[in-house]
Design a protein around this motif. Structure first.
Motif, mmCIF file in Angstrom:
data_model
loop_
_atom_site.group_PDB
_atom_site.id
_atom_site.type_symbol
_atom_site.label_atom_id
_atom_site.label_comp_id
_atom_site.label_asym_id
_atom_site.label_seq_id
_atom_site.Cartn_x
_atom_site.Cartn_y
_atom_site.Cartn_z
ATOM 1 N N GLY A 8 0.858 -1.250 0.000
ATOM 2 C CA GLY A 8 0.000 0.000 0.000
ATOM 3 C C GLY A 8 0.851 1.240 0.000
ATOM 4 O O GLY A 8 0.601 2.175 -0.767
ATOM 5 N N VAL A 9 1.889 1.190 0.907
ATOM 6 C CA VAL A 9 2.769 2.397 0.991
ATOM 7 C C VAL A 9 3.435 2.631 -0.371
ATOM 8 O O VAL A 9 3.467 3.761 -0.864
ATOM 9 N N LEU A 10 3.938 1.518 -0.956
ATOM 10 C CA LEU A 10 4.624 1.644 -2.254
ATOM 11 C C LEU A 10 3.684 2.214 -3.307
ATOM 12 O O LEU A 10 4.035 3.091 -4.086
ATOM 13 N N LEU A 11 2.441 1.696 -3.226
ATOM 14 C CA LEU A 11 1.434 2.189 -4.173
ATOM 15 C C LEU A 11 1.216 3.691 -4.013
ATOM 16 O O LEU A 11 1.166 4.485 -4.967
ATOM 17 N N LEU A 12 1.087 4.063 -2.724
ATOM 18 C CA LEU A 12 0.850 5.496 -2.430
ATOM 19 C C LEU A 12 2.014 6.357 -2.960
ATOM 20 O O LEU A 12 1.818 7.402 -3.591
ATOM 21 N N ILE A 13 3.248 5.837 -2.680
ATOM 22 C CA ILE A 13 4.442 6.571 -3.143
ATOM 23 C C ILE A 13 4.418 6.707 -4.662
ATOM 24 O O ILE A 13 4.646 7.788 -5.230
ATOM 25 N N ALA A 14 4.074 5.571 -5.292
ATOM 26 C CA ALA A 14 4.067 5.583 -6.768
ATOM 27 C C ALA A 14 3.066 6.598 -7.297
ATOM 28 O O ALA A 14 3.344 7.353 -8.234
ATOM 29 N N ILE A 15 1.861 6.598 -6.617
ATOM 30 C CA ILE A 15 0.820 7.545 -7.084
ATOM 31 C C ILE A 15 1.315 8.987 -6.944
ATOM 32 O O ILE A 15 1.206 9.819 -7.854
ATOM 33 N N SER A 16 1.882 9.270 -5.735
ATOM 34 C CA SER A 16 2.307 10.687 -5.520
ATOM 35 C C SER A 16 3.435 11.066 -6.496
ATOM 36 O O SER A 16 3.499 12.192 -6.994
ATOM 37 N N LYS A 17 4.352 10.099 -6.798
ATOM 38 C CA LYS A 17 5.459 10.395 -7.726
ATOM 39 C C LYS A 17 4.916 10.755 -9.116
ATOM 40 O O LYS A 17 5.339 11.737 -9.767
ATOM 41 N N SER A 18 3.937 9.940 -9.522
ATOM 42 C CA SER A 18 3.439 10.189 -10.885
ATOM 43 C C SER A 18 2.747 11.543 -10.957
ATOM 44 O O SER A 18 2.818 12.263 -11.961
ATOM 45 N N GLU A 19 2.101 11.947 -9.847
ATOM 46 C CA GLU A 19 1.467 13.283 -9.811
ATOM 47 C C GLU A 19 2.528 14.377 -9.974
ATOM 48 O O GLU A 19 2.395 15.336 -10.755
ATOM 49 N N LYS A 20 3.606 14.146 -9.193
ATOM 50 C CA LYS A 20 4.704 15.147 -9.242
ATOM 51 C C LYS A 20 5.287 15.243 -10.641
ATOM 52 O O LYS A 20 5.594 16.323 -11.154
ATOM 53 N N ILE A 21 5.442 14.014 -11.244
ATOM 54 C CA ILE A 21 6.019 13.999 -12.601
ATOM 55 C C ILE A 21 5.125 14.825 -13.535
ATOM 56 O O ILE A 21 5.584 15.637 -14.350
ATOM 57 N N GLY A 22 3.793 14.608 -13.343
ATOM 58 C CA GLY A 22 2.822 15.372 -14.189
ATOM 59 C C GLY A 22 3.008 16.862 -14.005
ATOM 60 O O GLY A 22 3.066 17.636 -14.964
ATOM 61 N N GLN A 23 3.117 17.222 -12.700
ATOM 62 C CA GLN A 23 3.279 18.680 -12.403
ATOM 63 C C GLN A 23 4.572 19.204 -13.035
ATOM 64 O O GLN A 23 4.609 20.281 -13.651
ATOM 65 N N LEU A 24 5.628 18.380 -12.857
ATOM 66 C CA LEU A 24 6.924 18.801 -13.396
ATOM 67 C C LEU A 24 6.876 18.968 -14.909
ATOM 68 O O LEU A 24 7.406 19.942 -15.478
ATOM 69 N N LYS A 25 6.146 18.034 -15.515
ATOM 70 C CA LYS A 25 6.040 18.080 -16.975
ATOM 71 C C LYS A 25 5.350 19.363 -17.418
ATOM 72 O O LYS A 25 5.786 20.062 -18.353
ATOM 73 N N SER A 26 4.222 19.685 -16.676
ATOM 74 C CA SER A 26 3.499 20.911 -17.098
ATOM 75 C C SER A 26 4.366 22.151 -16.865
ATOM 76 O O SER A 26 4.370 23.094 -17.665
#
Ligand code: ADP
Length: 510
Positions: A21-39
């Motif tokens: 679950g923790v790994l999943l949560l980390i993965a979700i938050s990372k992908s959000e950050k990546i999205g933000q970084l991309k924009s």
């Protein structure tokens, strides 16, 4: 495996679940950050692109500004050169000097490799006046080329300016061919009468092309040249006409001097003749008058009344003739300067009173009023009183003669700067301008009713004028036909004596 308790299995399972679950949560938050970084990256890219475009624009604008600055500097330089050249050529009125100065100015102030100025001469042929950057041998071909291209000449005559930047291809090519130059301005020199010449400036090298500013500058220069040439020609004309006029005045003065000398010689001969004839006439006349008096007095015996009457007429006519002869003699004597004026101090008011008394009976006969206004400040004057008397007698007798009954005669005298101006006015028949012009001529009498009835000689006024002039005065007339006449004359209070005796003065023969 049977030894592992289910409890441990459960814990381990839970632990794995939590980890996942923790790994999943980390993965979700990372992908959000990546999205933000991309924009953010996209935004950055956009801003960068914008900045890049702006930088390019700035560079472009800077380049344009530099170009504009260069053009402006060039124009300013050109205007400065134009102003200097204009000042140079407008401060001379000599046509050759204008071209010398233009040559100088084109060399130092204006920056063209090649310059030509042509002027039309009096026969409307183009003459080269300024050459820079061409050799003399090229000029005839250039003139021939211009004269051949009548359409270009016609446009120039209409005030058109050609330049390598603005002219239609065919004409540009013709001009390039005529002058053998790539970049040029060709403009007419105009005056008020039309084209008087041409200016051509240009550059051969491709780095020195012609701009609109150059075209404007050379057009202005050409009109300045036109104006300066026009001024110079006008001055030349005025100068020449003045010289012609001066020569004419000089010649005419010489002619007049010679004519005056002739007139003086004739006048002298006339005076001498009149004087001689008058002398010859006076002696027999005196005898005639004497014999008539003797006869009338009855000294040679009684004579019948009819003869007496005729003798009376002889006497009167002799008197008239004697007066005429005396007047003639006096005029010729004064004219030739042979009269010696006997100057003495006398009162003008007393002189006028005496003449007034003398002529009062004639005035009374015609009911004429007398008015007198003599400036009290007039001092005693130095005059030949016996001559001056005759001025007043002549003028006042004439005034009585030519003034109808109940008219007025007035005598005024005023003093100004040691000169007395006297006016003898009447309310008589007046004199026309044409007659006034001839009135001081000897024997001239106006053709009028009074003169037809009353005898006269036409010598009274010339004599009066001569006496005034012998006193260094002047006499003139103003009159209105039907209204009256005024005789004006001046007499200086003192006379400058010309010999050792301060009481005598010779009449000026002029
Ligand atoms: P005379 O009186 O003998 O004719 P004058 O020389 O004195 O000669 O005058 C010349 C002429 O000038 C006169 O005949 C007359 O026609 C004109 N004249 C002179 N004085 C007057 C006057 N006061 N008014 C009008 N005409 C005048």
């Amino acid at each position: 495996m049977e030894n592992i308790s289910p409890y441990i299995l459960l814990v381990a399972g839970l632990f794995v679940f939590i980890i996942i679950g923790v790994l999943l949560l980390i993965a979700i938050s990372k992908s959000e950050k990546i999205g933000q970084l991309k924009s953010s990256l996209a935004k950055l890219k956009k801003s960068f692109n914008n900045l890049d475009e702006q930088a390019k624009l700035i560079v472009k604008t800077d380049l344009e500004l530099n170009k504009a600055q260069e053009e402006l500097d060039k124009r300013l330089g050109g205007l400065d050169a134009l102003q200097k050249t204009s000042r140079l050529i407008s401060t001379t009125l000599d046509e050759n000097e204008i071209f010398d100065r233009l040559h100088q100015a084109l060399m130092t102030n204006l920056d063209f490799e090649k310059n030509l100025i042509f002027i039309y001469d009096e026969e409307q042929i183009l003459r080269n006046r300024v050459t820079l950057g061409f050799v003399k041998e090229e000029i005839p071909a250039i003139i021939a080329g211009l004269e051949k291209n009548t359409d270009i000449l016609a446009d120039l005559q209409n005030g058109h300016t050609f330049s390598s930047t603005n002219s239609p291809k065919s004409k540009r090519e013709s001009i390039v061919q005529i002058f053998n130059i790539e970049h040029f301005v060709l403009t007419p020199i105009l005056s008020q009468k039309g084209i008087i010449g041409l200016v051509m400036v240009g550059n051969q090298s491709n780095t020195a092309t012609i701009t609109e500013g150059d075209e404007e500058l050379i057009s202005i220069l050409a009109s300045q040249i036109g104006q300066s040439l026009e001024n110079a020609r006008l001055f030349e004309q005025v100068f020449r006409s003045r010289q012609i006029l001066e020569t004419k005045v000089h010649d005419r003065t010489k002619q007049l001097e010679s004519a005056l000398k002739d007139v003086q010689d004739i006048s002298k001969t006339k005076s001498e003749f009149i004087s001689a004839v008058s002398h010859e006439l006076r002696t027999p006349l005196t005898s005639i008058k004497g014999y008539a008096s003797i006869l009338m007095a009855g000294k040679l015996g009684d004579i019948p009344d009819q003869v007496k009457a005729r003798l009376g007429k002889i006497n009167t006519h002799s008197d008239n003739l004697v007066k005429l002869i005396n007047d003639l003699l006096d005029i010729s004597r004064i004219e030739s300067g042979r009269v010696e004026m006997k100057m003495s101090k006398c009162s003008l008011a007393d002189m006028i009173d005496t003449v007034h008394d003398l002529l009062t009976p004639q005035m009374k006969d015609k009911g004429i009023q007398w008015s007198e206004n003599i400036d009290k400040t007039i001092p005693e004057m130095v005059l030949d009183s016996s001559q001056a008397d005759r001025i007043f007698i002549n003028l006042i007798s004439n005034a009585i003669k030519f003034t109808p009954e109940n008219g007025t005669i007035s005598v005024n005298a005023r003093l100004h700067n040691d000169v007395v101006t006297i006016e003898v006015s009447d309310t008589g028949i007046g004199i026309s301008e044409d007659d006034i012009a001839r009135l001081f001529d000897e024997f001239y009498r106006v053709d009028n009713q009074i003169n037809q009835n009353v005898k006269g000689t036409g010598l009274g006024l010339p004599l009066a004028k001569k006496i005034v002039e012998a006193h260094n005065g002047k006499m003139w007339i103003t009159s209105k036909v039907g209204k009256g006449t005024t005789f004006h004359f001046t007499l200086p209070v003192k006379q400058a004596s010309t010999d050792n005796n301060p009481n005598t003065i010779k009449a000026d023969p002029t």
